[in-house]
Design an enzyme around this catalytic site. Structure first.
Site, PDB file in Angstrom:
ATOM      1  N   GLY A  53       0.736  -0.869  -0.204  1.00 48.87           N
ATOM      2  CA  GLY A  53      -0.228   0.198  -0.333  1.00 48.87           C
ATOM      3  C   GLY A  53       0.708   1.469  -0.092  1.00 48.87           C
ATOM      4  O   GLY A  53       0.156   2.656   0.466  1.00 48.87           O
ATOM      5  N   TRP A  55       2.147   3.142  -2.228  1.00 49.21           N
ATOM      6  CA  TRP A  55       1.887   4.007  -3.669  1.00 49.21           C
ATOM      7  C   TRP A  55       0.279   4.505  -3.227  1.00 49.21           C
ATOM      8  O   TRP A  55       0.079   4.950  -3.232  1.00 49.21           O
ATOM      9  CB  TRP A  55       1.644   3.379  -4.915  1.00 49.21           C
ATOM     10  CG  TRP A  55       2.682   2.796  -5.834  1.00 49.21           C
ATOM     11  CD1 TRP A  55       3.895   3.259  -5.527  1.00 49.21           C
ATOM     12  CD2 TRP A  55       3.246   3.064  -7.051  1.00 49.21           C
ATOM     13  NE1 TRP A  55       4.875   2.331  -5.597  1.00 49.21           N
ATOM     14  CE2 TRP A  55       4.759   2.862  -7.552  1.00 49.21           C
ATOM     15  CE3 TRP A  55       2.128   2.952  -8.243  1.00 49.21           C
ATOM     16  CZ2 TRP A  55       4.796   2.282  -8.733  1.00 49.21           C
ATOM     17  CZ3 TRP A  55       2.928   2.680  -9.406  1.00 49.21           C
ATOM     18  CH2 TRP A  55       3.693   2.844  -9.860  1.00 49.21           C
ATOM     19  N   ASP A  80      -6.031  -5.677  -5.137  1.00 46.53           N
ATOM     20  CA  ASP A  80      -5.170  -6.600  -4.843  1.00 46.53           C
ATOM     21  C   ASP A  80      -5.145  -7.676  -4.861  1.00 46.53           C
ATOM     22  O   ASP A  80      -6.893  -8.140  -3.885  1.00 46.53           O
ATOM     23  CB  ASP A  80      -3.628  -6.030  -3.650  1.00 46.53           C
ATOM     24  CG  ASP A  80      -2.756  -6.507  -4.429  1.00 46.53           C
ATOM     25  OD1 ASP A  80      -1.490  -6.008  -4.515  1.00 46.53           O
ATOM     26  OD2 ASP A  80      -2.312  -8.159  -4.215  1.00 46.53           O
ATOM     27  N   ASP A  96      -8.636  -9.363  -8.210  1.00 45.52           N
ATOM     28  CA  ASP A  96      -7.250 -10.146  -9.280  1.00 45.52           C
ATOM     29  C   ASP A  96      -7.706  -9.127 -10.761  1.00 45.52           C
ATOM     30  O   ASP A  96      -9.086  -9.076 -10.775  1.00 45.52           O
ATOM     31  CB  ASP A  96      -7.772 -11.077  -9.922  1.00 45.52           C
ATOM     32  CG  ASP A  96      -6.957 -12.169 -11.227  1.00 45.52           C
ATOM     33  OD1 ASP A  96      -6.394 -10.271 -11.746  1.00 45.52           O
ATOM     34  OD2 ASP A  96      -7.233 -13.068 -11.531  1.00 45.52           O
ATOM     35  N   ASP A 121       2.120  -0.686 -10.025  1.00 46.04           N
ATOM     36  CA  ASP A 121       2.898  -1.232  -9.950  1.00 46.04           C
ATOM     37  C   ASP A 121       2.992  -2.794  -9.805  1.00 46.04           C
ATOM     38  O   ASP A 121       4.034  -3.804  -8.863  1.00 46.04           O
ATOM     39  CB  ASP A 121       3.499  -0.810  -8.290  1.00 46.04           C
ATOM     40  CG  ASP A 121       4.454  -1.234  -8.055  1.00 46.04           C
ATOM     41  OD1 ASP A 121       5.845  -1.225  -9.224  1.00 46.04           O
ATOM     42  OD2 ASP A 121       5.156  -1.247  -7.262  1.00 46.04           O
ATOM     43  N   LYS A 161       4.470  -0.065 -14.173  1.00 48.63           N
ATOM     44  CA  LYS A 161       5.768  -0.984 -14.594  1.00 48.63           C
ATOM     45  C   LYS A 161       4.952  -2.083 -15.195  1.00 48.63           C
ATOM     46  O   LYS A 161       5.182  -2.326 -16.045  1.00 48.63           O
ATOM     47  CB  LYS A 161       5.894  -2.110 -12.558  1.00 48.63           C
ATOM     48  CG  LYS A 161       6.683  -2.800 -12.946  1.00 48.63           C
ATOM     49  CD  LYS A 161       7.635  -3.423 -11.373  1.00 48.63           C
ATOM     50  CE  LYS A 161       6.312  -3.540 -10.497  1.00 48.63           C
ATOM     51  NZ  LYS A 161       7.964  -3.136  -9.433  1.00 48.63           N
TER      52      LYS A 161
END
Ligand code: SAM
Length: 328
Positions: A53, A55, A80, A96, A121, A161
């Site tokens: 957490g 970010w 998440d 998901d 990320d 990312k």
């Protein structure tokens, strides 16, 4: 308690603890935002693959003013697979990002309003098998982009990312289909030895006629099966699209039908190519600690709630106490 070796090795790990961030990765988003000013004037944000957490903490600190009532509206939704400890001003979803349900849940929390930025990320558990790791990373980036196309306002931004590799120019070209301005950022807090970098995509402008869809061959568990067996990102994901399904050519086999649902601009932009090399390990760099820092151990801001290694530790303890039998 003495210093952990990571405190000595990694300045960002220690700085994160000093500033109350749950992970050193907070600095990656902070440094990206300092460069691009993406969060300036931002009202709503989505943090994909958000646990533990840090970010979301950055988003919370930049999207809310001190003292504001953080329950009055939804500004940040974090998602998440893993459970996360609460963060003020952040709505958390456990799910998901490759599933249609998650996209719907996010949209539901914003009551239909679109958001200004989607960040991701996301990283799969690294298997060490480069091909598989690259494939999984590509899936996550695609899933994040897919969700972004549902929730992002025109003009919004997307940060995700990625792994630098020989196919980076292809990825760049694909993202340019949605964003006229795409750059790849490597924040200082991201280790040089790591292939990790971040695509920073600005001014969301979907291609004319593009309809967000969760149907994508790359998300199918096995897209070589017939269309009835290949269910996109998850069961019923087809329902996510508003696009009228294009009729398949009469001669197409059933297995091609699913892929041919993506016609026109969708067909051009959705496929991604796995790129990058996940097999390289991060190398920790050493920085001299001040005397005070060297003497003071800082506890982690937030211990993992339910880490994947918890069960292994429990089993090891049990096995150690009861018998000499090794863990299978
Ligand atoms: N940005 C986070 C932070 O600052 O605390 C760190 C994210 S961590 C590097 C990567 C996360 O991706 C993990 O928590 C993992 O559970 C999540 N993840 C991987 N695959 C996912 C998926 N399919 N859906 C949702 N989350 C996923």
């Amino acid at each position: 308690m003495g210093l952990k070796s990571k405190d000595r090795r990694d300045i960002y790990y220690r700085r994160a603890k000093e500033l109350g961030f749950r992970a050193r990765s907070a600095f990656k988003l902070l440094q990206i935002d300092d460069e691009y000013k993406l969060l300036q004037g931002c009202s709503r944000a989505v943090d994909l693959c958000a646990a533990p957490g840090s970010w979301s903490q950055v988003l919370s600190r930049r999207l809310w003013e001190d003292g504001e009532d953080k329950t009055k509206e939804t500004r940040i939704v974090a998602v998440d697979l893993q459970e996360m400890a609460p963060i003020p001003g952040v709505v958390q979803l456990q799910g998901d990002i490759t599933s249609r349900r998650t996209a719907e849940d996010i949209i539901g929390h914003f009551e239909g309003k679109l958001c200004d930025i989607v960040v991701s990320d996301g990283a799969p558990d690294v298997s060490g098998l480069a091909d598989i790791d690259e494939y999984l990373q590509a899936q996550l980036l695609l899933a994040a982009l897919n969700i972004a196309t549902f929730v992002l306002r025109p003009g919004g931004a997307f940060v995700a990312k990625m792994f630098r590799g020989r196919d980076v120019t292809l990825l760049y070209a694909q993202l340019r289909q949605f964003f006229p301005l795409v750059t790849i950022a490597k924040p200082k807090s991201s280790r040089n030895s790591s292939m990790e970098a971040f695509v920073v995509c600005q001014n969301y402008t979907p291609p004319q006629g593009y309809t967000p869809t969760m149907i994508t061959p790359m998300l199918a568990a096995d897209y070589t099966k017939s269309s009835s067996g290949a269910a996109g990102a998850g069961e019923g994901d087809a329902a996510m699209t508003n696009a009228a399904p294009a009729p398949a050519p009469a001669s197409t086999s059933a297995k091609d039908d699913k892929r041919n649902d993506l016609l026109g601009v969708n067909k051009v932009v959705v496929p991604f190519v796995a790129c990058g090399d996940l097999s390289g390990f991060d190398s920790d760099q050493s920085y001299a600690l001040s005397k005070a820092a060297a003497e003071n151990y800082l506890a982690p801001t937030q211990l993992p709630i339910n880490p994947s290694y918890k069960e292994a530790i429990e089993r090891k303890r049990t096995a150690g106490a009861g018998s000499t039998k090794s863990i299978q």
